[in-house]
Design a protein around this motif. Structure first.
Motif, PDB file in Angstrom:
ATOM      1  N   GLU A 171     -38.642  58.404  29.341  1.00 13.13           N
ATOM      2  CA  GLU A 171     -37.667  57.689  28.515  1.00 13.13           C
ATOM      3  C   GLU A 171     -37.121  56.459  29.244  1.00 13.13           C
ATOM      4  N   VAL A 172     -36.864  56.606  30.555  1.00 14.01           N
ATOM      5  CA  VAL A 172     -36.366  55.460  31.332  1.00 14.01           C
ATOM      6  C   VAL A 172     -37.413  54.355  31.366  1.00 14.01           C
ATOM      7  N   TRP A 173     -38.670  54.742  31.538  1.00 16.30           N
ATOM      8  CA  TRP A 173     -39.698  53.706  31.542  1.00 16.30           C
ATOM      9  C   TRP A 173     -39.769  53.000  30.181  1.00 16.30           C
ATOM     10  N   ALA A 174     -39.660  53.753  29.092  1.00 15.25           N
ATOM     11  CA  ALA A 174     -39.681  53.139  27.762  1.00 15.25           C
ATOM     12  C   ALA A 174     -38.504  52.170  27.593  1.00 15.25           C
ATOM     13  N   VAL A 175     -37.354  52.539  28.144  1.00 15.53           N
ATOM     14  CA  VAL A 175     -36.181  51.661  28.088  1.00 15.53           C
ATOM     15  C   VAL A 175     -36.459  50.370  28.854  1.00 15.53           C
ATOM     16  N   LEU A 176     -36.952  50.506  30.088  1.00 18.47           N
ATOM     17  CA  LEU A 176     -37.135  49.330  30.941  1.00 18.47           C
ATOM     18  C   LEU A 176     -38.319  48.477  30.515  1.00 18.47           C
ATOM     19  N   ALA A 177     -39.335  49.091  29.938  1.00 20.79           N
ATOM     20  CA  ALA A 177     -40.459  48.294  29.431  1.00 20.79           C
ATOM     21  C   ALA A 177     -39.978  47.341  28.343  1.00 20.79           C
ATOM     22  N   ARG A 228     -40.518  53.642  39.980  1.00 19.70           N
ATOM     23  CA  ARG A 228     -40.486  55.100  40.105  1.00 19.70           C
ATOM     24  C   ARG A 228     -40.740  55.771  38.758  1.00 19.70           C
ATOM     25  N   ALA A 229     -40.074  55.285  37.715  1.00 20.64           N
ATOM     26  CA  ALA A 229     -40.250  55.878  36.394  1.00 20.64           C
ATOM     27  C   ALA A 229     -41.678  55.689  35.897  1.00 20.64           C
ATOM     28  N   ALA A 230     -42.247  54.504  36.147  1.00 22.75           N
ATOM     29  CA  ALA A 230     -43.621  54.237  35.698  1.00 22.75           C
ATOM     30  C   ALA A 230     -44.621  55.131  36.422  1.00 22.75           C
ATOM     31  N   ALA A 231     -44.436  55.317  37.727  1.00 20.37           N
ATOM     32  CA  ALA A 231     -45.357  56.167  38.490  1.00 20.37           C
ATOM     33  C   ALA A 231     -45.300  57.614  38.014  1.00 20.37           C
TER      34      ALA A 231
END
Length: 487
Positions: free
Chosen positions: A406-412, A439-442
């Motif tokens: 979810e964090v990666w989706a937010v930051l993307a 970190r979230a993406a990995a």
């Protein structure tokens, strides 16, 4: 290794009040800061116990009431001679919701004193506040007239504010054909869950009267339709001058579009004054939103965004309400996202914690509007409503708690707007944000491109921002290569 994502436990519902003595103890404990669930418990207990034995409740309330009497009243002075009930915490100027709960008790033990207090509505109040007040005031009028009802229809059966549909039908049956209190009935409908047992509709159709037919139709049709909520940042040039920070001219426009054909009372419950004049009597009244509309959290969020809680540096309940809002039901979209983004960047620890808990709850339930949240983060940071560094810490904690996808989706969604354009200096905190993104993406196994990231990673230099930009870029490329080779 990624943590397992778990939702915070929902709040527990206290048991109903069982005796007049317990009721008096609860009333004594109420003050202007009392939470809505506590007020609802006291009100529900007062109504049920008074219906069973009004004399016993009045006798139990009398010592408490006499302690609050103004000087001379105990000697028999006419209540009409008294202008205010200072000791009781009530006056024509005191319109707090907990005070109205106390006023309900006053109407049982001393109806003449109760009638002395004015009851009026401010049409500019938030719609949720107006409904709560109408419901309390009709209970006051009921007791002043010497009448009672077996139970309040809208007393919650869940800490979220919901009323179980089966319990509501049972409460309607206890009325034995009588029509319910209007505002209480309206509130009960708004507190119904979105789904119910189809067999319950058959039982509801046997209820007499207009209210019975309305409830049966509500259960059969699934309640009211969801509104269309739009949240749009804009800049008001009229409020900007060369002597003021640019952030002072930046606003958030909230629009709620109601479907046609709603009954008048329902159309008035959408919770957002489109003309922009609605207000909160007290920031504590914001806590009532999730309990008034537990199945329509996006509508509550839309109203609260209208009050822009992120610009306050106080311990404001408008953001702490987020944790309760997330445990409710209904769509969570742009308004919910804007409220969470503002909370994550708030100046106060309690507000940031509430926003983080809301995000974690929604993520664990698969309901976090990640793309909307990413846009909201970028918009509030660009408008200088929030400080990026505060949001970074919250997103890092969410990643560690298992919400990395979810964090990666937010930051993307957020990063393309937050990355510096050619010739611009990176904003403060961007390096730390890119590190969280990596970190979230990995952990997610994310791959693909982020607009502007490759160009930034190709720049020469050894700053933290450039290092983290290269790290994130390589992480996304490495994940892509791994995915390609595995196929």
């Amino acid at each position: 290794v990624a943590a397992v994502l778990r939702a915070p436990a929902p709040p527990a519902l206290a048991p109903p009040i069982a005796s007049p003595a317990e009721l008096v103890a609860e009333l004594r404990a109420l003050d202007w800061r009392s939470e809505p669930a506590r007020c609802e418990r006291a009100l529900g207990g007062l109504v049920e116990l008074t219906h069973r034995d009004r004399a016993a409740v009045a006798a139990a309330l009398r010592p408490w009431w006499e302690e609050t009497l103004p000087d001379g009243a105990a000697a028999g002075r006419d209540p009409e001679e008294e202008t205010y009930l200072y000791g009781f915490g009530l006056s024509s100027y005191d319109r707090g919701i907990p005070s109205l709960v106390l006023h309900c008790a006053l109407a049982v033990v001393a109806p003449a004193w109760s009638r002395r207090l004015a009851r009026d509505h401010d049409s500019s109040e938030w719609a949720c506040q107006r409904l709560v007040r109408r419901r309390l005031e009709e209970v006051i009028a009921l007791f002043e007239d010497g009448r009672t009802v077996p139970a309040l229809l809208a007393t919650p059966t869940s800490a979220t504010g919901h009323v179980d549909a089966t319990v509501l039908v049972e409460r309607m049956e206890r009325l034995e054909g009588g029509e319910p209190l209007p505002a209480d009935f309206e509130q009960a409908l708004l507190r119904l869950p979105r789904r119910c047992d189809p067999e319950l509709v058959v039982r509801a159709e046997k209820l007499p009267g207009e209210a019975g037919r309305t409830l049966a139709a509500w259960l059969r049709d699934g309640g009211w339709p969801d509104p269309v909520v739009r949240v749009t940042p804009y800049e008001d040039e009229r409020s900007h001058d060369s002597y003021s920070p640019r952030s002072w001219s930046r606003r958030v426009r909230v629009e709620v579009v109601a479907p046609a054909g709603l009954p008048a009372w329902l159309a008035g419950s959408w919770g957002v004054d489109q003309r922009g004049r609605a207000y909160l009597s007290s920031s504590e009244d914001a806590l009532w939103g999730p309990l008034v509309l537990p199945s329509h959290r996006e509508l509550v969020a839309a109203a609260l965004v209208r009050f822009q809680p992120w610009v306050s540096d106080s311990n404001d309940a408008r953001t702490t309400v987020l944790a309760a809002l997330a445990h409710g039901d209904g769509p969570a979209g742009a308004a919910t996202a804007m409220l969470i983004a503002g909370g994550l960047g708030h100046r106060r620890d309690a507000q940031r914690a509430a926003a983080a808990e809301a995000a974690l709850t929604l993520a664990a339930r698969g309901q976090l509007p990640a793309a909307d949240l990413g846009r909201a983060v970028a918009q509030l940071v660009e408008a200088e409503f929030v400080v990026l560094k505060r949001i970074i810490a919250a997103l890092d904690d969410l990643t560690a708690a298992g919400a990395h996808a979810e964090v990666w989706a937010v930051l993307a969604e957020a990063l393309p707007a937050l990355l510096p354009r050619p010739g611009e200096r990176p904003r403060a905190g961007l390096g730390e944000l890119l590190a969280v993104a990596a970190r979230a993406a990995a952990l997610t196994g994310a791959r693909g491109e982020v607009a502007g990231l490759a160009d930034m990673a190709a720049r020469k230099g050894s700053s933290r921002v450039l290092y983290e930009a290269r790290h994130l870029h390589e992480t996304l490329k490495a994940t892509s290569r791994t995915a390609t080779s595995s196929t």
